[in-house]
Write a protein that holds these residues in place. Structure first.
Motif, PDB file in Angstrom:
ATOM      1  N   LEU A 163     -37.495  -3.719 -29.820  1.00 53.38           N
ATOM      2  CA  LEU A 163     -36.222  -4.193 -30.359  1.00 53.38           C
ATOM      3  C   LEU A 163     -35.015  -3.558 -29.664  1.00 53.38           C
ATOM      4  O   LEU A 163     -33.891  -4.030 -29.831  1.00 53.38           O
ATOM      5  CB  LEU A 163     -36.157  -3.887 -31.866  1.00 53.38           C
ATOM      6  N   ALA A 164     -35.241  -2.477 -28.919  1.00 62.34           N
ATOM      7  CA  ALA A 164     -34.125  -1.736 -28.320  1.00 62.34           C
ATOM      8  C   ALA A 164     -33.247  -2.604 -27.415  1.00 62.34           C
ATOM      9  O   ALA A 164     -32.013  -2.584 -27.553  1.00 62.34           O
ATOM     10  CB  ALA A 164     -34.646  -0.516 -27.568  1.00 62.34           C
ATOM     11  N   PRO A 165     -33.805  -3.383 -26.470  1.00 62.72           N
ATOM     12  CA  PRO A 165     -32.925  -4.211 -25.623  1.00 62.72           C
ATOM     13  C   PRO A 165     -32.136  -5.247 -26.415  1.00 62.72           C
ATOM     14  O   PRO A 165     -30.959  -5.496 -26.109  1.00 62.72           O
ATOM     15  CB  PRO A 165     -33.897  -4.876 -24.633  1.00 62.72           C
ATOM     16  N   LEU A 166     -32.773  -5.855 -27.413  1.00 59.73           N
ATOM     17  CA  LEU A 166     -32.068  -6.848 -28.226  1.00 59.73           C
ATOM     18  C   LEU A 166     -30.905  -6.201 -28.977  1.00 59.73           C
ATOM     19  O   LEU A 166     -29.814  -6.770 -29.072  1.00 59.73           O
ATOM     20  CB  LEU A 166     -33.034  -7.502 -29.220  1.00 59.73           C
ATOM     21  N   LEU A 167     -31.159  -5.013 -29.498  1.00 60.54           N
ATOM     22  CA  LEU A 167     -30.106  -4.281 -30.187  1.00 60.54           C
ATOM     23  C   LEU A 167     -28.986  -3.920 -29.222  1.00 60.54           C
ATOM     24  O   LEU A 167     -27.801  -3.986 -29.572  1.00 60.54           O
ATOM     25  CB  LEU A 167     -30.689  -3.019 -30.823  1.00 60.54           C
ATOM     26  N   GLY A 168     -29.356  -3.576 -27.988  1.00 60.56           N
ATOM     27  CA  GLY A 168     -28.349  -3.250 -26.979  1.00 60.56           C
ATOM     28  C   GLY A 168     -27.443  -4.419 -26.668  1.00 60.56           C
ATOM     29  O   GLY A 168     -26.223  -4.251 -26.516  1.00 60.56           O
ATOM     30  N   VAL A 169     -28.003  -5.613 -26.558  1.00 64.17           N
ATOM     31  CA  VAL A 169     -27.196  -6.806 -26.278  1.00 64.17           C
ATOM     32  C   VAL A 169     -26.220  -7.071 -27.423  1.00 64.17           C
ATOM     33  O   VAL A 169     -25.021  -7.294 -27.204  1.00 64.17           O
ATOM     34  CB  VAL A 169     -28.105  -8.038 -26.062  1.00 64.17           C
ATOM     35  N   ALA A 170     -26.732  -7.064 -28.648  1.00 66.59           N
ATOM     36  CA  ALA A 170     -25.866  -7.342 -29.799  1.00 66.59           C
ATOM     37  C   ALA A 170     -24.760  -6.307 -29.912  1.00 66.59           C
ATOM     38  O   ALA A 170     -23.578  -6.649 -30.091  1.00 66.59           O
ATOM     39  CB  ALA A 170     -26.711  -7.370 -31.079  1.00 66.59           C
ATOM     40  N   TRP A 171     -25.107  -5.037 -29.774  1.00 66.25           N
ATOM     41  CA  TRP A 171     -24.148  -3.946 -29.954  1.00 66.25           C
ATOM     42  C   TRP A 171     -23.041  -4.007 -28.909  1.00 66.25           C
ATOM     43  O   TRP A 171     -21.855  -3.849 -29.226  1.00 66.25           O
ATOM     44  CB  TRP A 171     -24.909  -2.628 -29.857  1.00 66.25           C
ATOM     45  N   ALA A 172     -23.403  -4.267 -27.658  1.00 71.15           N
ATOM     46  CA  ALA A 172     -22.407  -4.284 -26.581  1.00 71.15           C
ATOM     47  C   ALA A 172     -21.391  -5.400 -26.746  1.00 71.15           C
ATOM     48  O   ALA A 172     -20.283  -5.320 -26.192  1.00 71.15           O
ATOM     49  CB  ALA A 172     -23.103  -4.415 -25.230  1.00 71.15           C
ATOM     50  N   ASN A 173     -21.736  -6.448 -27.487  1.00 69.92           N
ATOM     51  CA  ASN A 173     -20.815  -7.561 -27.698  1.00 69.92           C
ATOM     52  C   ASN A 173     -20.074  -7.488 -29.030  1.00 69.92           C
ATOM     53  O   ASN A 173     -19.320  -8.397 -29.359  1.00 69.92           O
ATOM     54  CB  ASN A 173     -21.576  -8.887 -27.605  1.00 69.92           C
ATOM     55  N   LEU A 174     -20.313  -6.401 -29.767  1.00 73.22           N
ATOM     56  CA  LEU A 174     -19.694  -6.270 -31.085  1.00 73.22           C
ATOM     57  C   LEU A 174     -18.809  -5.034 -31.230  1.00 73.22           C
ATOM     58  O   LEU A 174     -17.799  -5.081 -31.914  1.00 73.22           O
ATOM     59  CB  LEU A 174     -20.787  -6.246 -32.163  1.00 73.22           C
ATOM     60  N   HIS A 175     -19.197  -3.934 -30.584  1.00 73.17           N
ATOM     61  CA  HIS A 175     -18.396  -2.715 -30.727  1.00 73.17           C
ATOM     62  C   HIS A 175     -18.596  -1.787 -29.531  1.00 73.17           C
ATOM     63  O   HIS A 175     -19.684  -1.711 -28.961  1.00 73.17           O
ATOM     64  CB  HIS A 175     -18.749  -1.969 -32.008  1.00 73.17           C
ATOM     65  N   GLY A 176     -17.527  -1.085 -29.181  1.00 76.48           N
ATOM     66  CA  GLY A 176     -17.539  -0.232 -28.005  1.00 76.48           C
ATOM     67  C   GLY A 176     -18.384   1.019 -28.125  1.00 76.48           C
ATOM     68  O   GLY A 176     -18.538   1.744 -27.141  1.00 76.48           O
TER      69      GLY A 176
END
Length: 491
Positions: A163-176
């Motif tokens: 799940l780590a890469p998926l979480l990385g994609v979502a996080w990078a597009n939502l908050h710095g």
């Protein structure tokens, strides 16, 4: 888990219910929300644009790294009206609280009074952000989710690493704050390898997952440049003047809660016979970073709390008089039983869904749902009726001008900060305080309109311009005034 446990609200569920509802019915009040709304609306209507659409001074380029939050907030407004961002904030805070409680349960399965006290300190540290309808809350939630996943991995669940890469994609597009995710996961894996050398192959896989999480952040409008953006932003001279980027401010009450949490954690870790590097390595790193940059404190408090709970069980308690020890022990046992036998997360979810249903039936326009004392809506309305032009404005209301008046009215500056090169920040300071060179700064921008506050230090520039002449008042609302430049008399 039986049905009764799911329905009976536990301590975290009650807190989530209270704070979620309270924030969900609050008026919109934070200035930064509106540059996110303006950006989200622009993305939905025009797509992404590297050229700043809201100003002519933002020559460093528009970096919509939190575009996902803006788009989500705009879409919620279309469905729920002004309640959309408020309910989103309430839901994020409530979900974060429940995830933290679940994480504390993994760190210390017996969640008694100590766990409740630690949770209380963490919430005090984070609570100063709750009045802000910002993507900060998404960062808190995703960080808590990453922490919970890392605890599951330390417990033997390797599947969570996928799940780590998926979480990385979502996080990078939502908050710095997205960089905290892979750094935390990598530090945890390194510490776990030092704790348990026989599990180094597992740790290497987790480090690989943290690297994949980092690389996945490039799946964003910024592309690979986002990898360096957090560092670039943090070293900007203009960033150092923003309150949340300064060292821990002891004038803020919540900072003492952080220091208390840190102190108790140091005591517990120091007294523990065995120390777990898997939690201490990231906790020490981020804990010290929070002293230098207080923006990190809400995240660091979570790791410090986990370090405290993981080591407290093996620490011999202080010797208390029997008169005190017996009732405290009884209360602690009762609370631990309550925490174990009750969940009740359904109740904050249902309450927020009910509020959303009411707002869907009767949506309130954004203009009616803001904290009226903070936003000069009459000035925005008057500005919209004037020809497009350049607006000289105060830093905090630039985003509100872009949202309420539109992109045809180019702001001088706003609280996005990084699109504006340092000379613009310097010009802004000269204009606010009428420092030497302010006339040249004014001439360089050559504004058509002025939207400025009346109270000190705002009155300094207004007094200077009044003496020079060439402006007329168009509207006044609360502490703000809108002036229009008389081009015939000023040229």
């Amino acid at each position: 888990m039986n049905r009764r446990a799911l329905l009976l609200p536990g301590p975290a569920a009650l807190l989530a219910l209270y704070f979620g509802v309270k924030l969900g019915v609050s008026p919109l009040k934070h200035y930064d929300l509106f540059f996110h709304l303006a950006g989200g609306r622009y993305v939905l209507e025009h797509g992404f644009n590297r050229v700043d659409p809201f100003s002519v001074t933002g020559t460093a380029g528009w970096v919509p790294h939190e575009w996902g939050f803006g788009v989500l907030a705009v879409m919620l407004i279309k469905v729920l009206g002004a309640a959309g961002p408020a309910l989103l904030t309430g839901a994020l805070v409530a979900a974060n609280l429940l995830l933290l409680w679940a994480a504390f349960g993994r760190a210390a399965p017996r969640r008694g009074l100590l766990a409740l006290g630690v949770l209380g300190l963490v919430l005090i540290v984070q609570a100063y952000t709750w009045s802000q309808e910002r993507p900060f809350h998404v960062g808190h939630l995703l960080f808590a989710l990453t922490v919970l996943g890392s605890l599951a991995w330390r417990g033997g669940n390797d599947r969570v690493l996928w799940l780590a890469p998926l979480l990385g994609v979502a996080w990078a597009n939502l908050h710095g704050s997205w960089l905290l995710g892979p750094v935390f996961l990598g530090a945890t894996a390194l510490g776990h390898a030092l704790d348990s050398p026989e599990q180094r192959p597992r740790a290497l896989r987790a480090i690989g997952a943290s690297f994949a999480m980092f690389l996945a952040a490039a799946v964003s409008p910024s592309g690979p440049s986002i990898w360096l953006y957090p560092i670039h932003h943090s070293v900007l001279r203009s960033t150092q003047n923003i309150n949340e980027w300064v060292p821990l401010d002891l004038a803020m009450g919540w900072s003492w809660a952080y220091l208390l949490l840190l102190g108790v954690a140091i005591f517990c870790v120091g007294q523990a016979p065995v120390r777990r590097i898997a939690i201490l390595l990231p906790a020490v790193g981020l804990g010290l970073a929070a002293l230098k940059v207080q923006r990190h404190a809400p995240f660091a408090s979570v790791l410090v709390a986990l370090a405290l709970l993981e080591h407290a069980a093996s620490v011999r308690g202080l010797v208390w008089p029997e008169l005190i020890r017996r009732p405290v022990r009884a209360l602690d046992d009762a609370f631990a039983r309550w925490s174990t036998g009750a969940q009740g997360a359904i109740w904050p979810a249902l309450a927020l869904m009910l509020l959303a249903g009411v707002s869907w039936q009767r949506p309130v326009p954004v203009e009616q749902g803001v904290m009226r004392s903070r936003f000069p809506l009459a000035c925005f309305e008057a500005l919209r009726k004037l020809p497009p032009g350049k607006v000289l404005n105060r830093f905090i209301i630039g985003g509100a001008i872009s949202y309420f008046a539109g992109t045809n009215y180019k702001v001088f500056i706003d609280s996005r900060n990084d699109p504006f090169p340092q000379p613009i920040h310097d010009d802004y300071t000269r204009l606010v305080w009428s420092e030497p060179g302010w006339e040249e700064s004014l001439a360089r921008y050559d504004p058509d309109y002025l939207l400025w506050d009346l109270e000190n230090p705002g009155n300094i520039l207004l007094d200077q311009l009044q003496l020079r002449g060439g402006w007329r008042e168009e509207a006044r609302d609360g502490n703000y005034v809108l002036w229009v430049r008389n081009r015939s008399s000023s040229r």
